[in-house]
Design a protein around this motif. Structure first.
Motif, short mmCIF file in Angstrom:
data_model
loop_
_atom_site.label_atom_id
_atom_site.label_comp_id
_atom_site.label_asym_id
_atom_site.label_seq_id
_atom_site.Cartn_x
_atom_site.Cartn_y
_atom_site.Cartn_z
N ILE A 44 -2.77 -26.88 -41.05
CA ILE A 44 -3.09 -28.07 -40.25
C ILE A 44 -2.32 -27.98 -38.94
CG2 ILE A 44 -2.79 -30.57 -40.07
CD1 ILE A 44 -3.29 -30.76 -43.06
N TYR A 72 -8.07 -28.31 -39.10
CA TYR A 72 -7.79 -27.32 -40.15
C TYR A 72 -8.95 -26.34 -40.14
CZ TYR A 72 -6.80 -24.93 -44.45
OH TYR A 72 -6.52 -23.95 -45.36
N ILE A 117 -8.59 -34.85 -43.29
CA ILE A 117 -7.36 -34.05 -43.22
C ILE A 117 -6.18 -35.01 -43.32
CG2 ILE A 117 -5.99 -32.45 -41.84
CD1 ILE A 117 -8.55 -31.63 -40.40
N ASP A 134 0.02 -31.24 -47.45
CA ASP A 134 -1.04 -31.17 -46.44
C ASP A 134 -2.33 -30.89 -47.21
OD1 ASP A 134 0.79 -31.47 -44.42
OD2 ASP A 134 0.71 -29.39 -43.73
N ALA A 136 -6.76 -30.74 -46.80
CA ALA A 136 -8.03 -30.83 -46.06
C ALA A 136 -9.15 -30.86 -47.08
CB ALA A 136 -8.18 -29.64 -45.12
N SER A 144 -11.87 -27.75 -50.70
CA SER A 144 -10.56 -28.28 -50.34
C SER A 144 -9.58 -27.17 -50.01
CB SER A 144 -9.99 -29.13 -51.48
OG SER A 144 -9.74 -28.34 -52.62
#
Length: 188
Positions: A44, A72, A117, A134, A136, A144
């Protein structure tokens, strides 16, 4: 004496340039350990420019943004694109980010997104203490990427001054030069 006056004026002008501008905070996450979004894991990357001077809730340490973007891999979300952002940041006295939660989505309704995100610091107790992550997400089909317990880092780059600021600096330096020249003529 003239060099001393010029140096003082230049130092004051540079100090005014630096203090008048907010900076752009850049978050760089760590590489995802699990990734079904792209061919290779990525991280990210986010940029936030806060409006420290004009935020109505600044007394509660809640600041609005001049701009933001979060990405991302091939997912790019931003204020310019009208994407949604839920967030909470904490700062120290030097305005460095000490804790954060941000969740960017491709819609203003975070519960009804196709791309999302999110980043959470390990010390952001309000949300999840000691659970940095983190994440996404892409829906349809669900894909994912995530890294847990391994938060990224923040850097602060000064904002680029606007052209009007440079014009004011030039005008001030010219005024100092004209005053010095006038004083030199009167002394002769």
């Amino acid at each position: 004496m003239k060099l001393h006056q010029f140096a003082l004026a230049a130092a004051l002008a540079v100090a005014a340039l630096g203090s008048a501008q907010a900076g752009i905070y850049t978050y760089t996450g760590n590489f995802a350990t699990h990734d079904t979004i792209g061919d290779a894991p990525t991280r990210i990357i986010a940029h936030f420019e806060f409006d420290f001077e004009n935020s109505p809730s600044a007394e509660y340490n809640a600041y609005e943004f001049k701009s933001w973007d979060v990405s991302y891999g091939s997912i790019h979300l931003s204020s310019a694109a009208g994407n949604g952002l839920m967030n909470r940041f904490t700062f120290d006295t030097a305005m460095n980010i000490t804790g954060w939660f941000f969740n960017a989505s491709d819609t203003a309704e975070p519960w009804n997104y196709n791309a999302n995100i999110q980043s959470l610091s390990d010390n952001f107790i309000f949300y999840a203490p000691n659970e940095a992550h983190d994440i996404a997400l892409l829906e349809n089909p669900l894909r994912s990427a995530a890294v847990y317990g391994n938060q990224g880092t923040w850097t602060l780059a000064p904002a680029v001054p606007e052209p009007a600021t440079y014009l004011m600096l030039g005008a001030g330096l010219a005024a100092v030069g004209f005053a010095s020249r006038k004083r030199r003529r009167q002394a002769a």
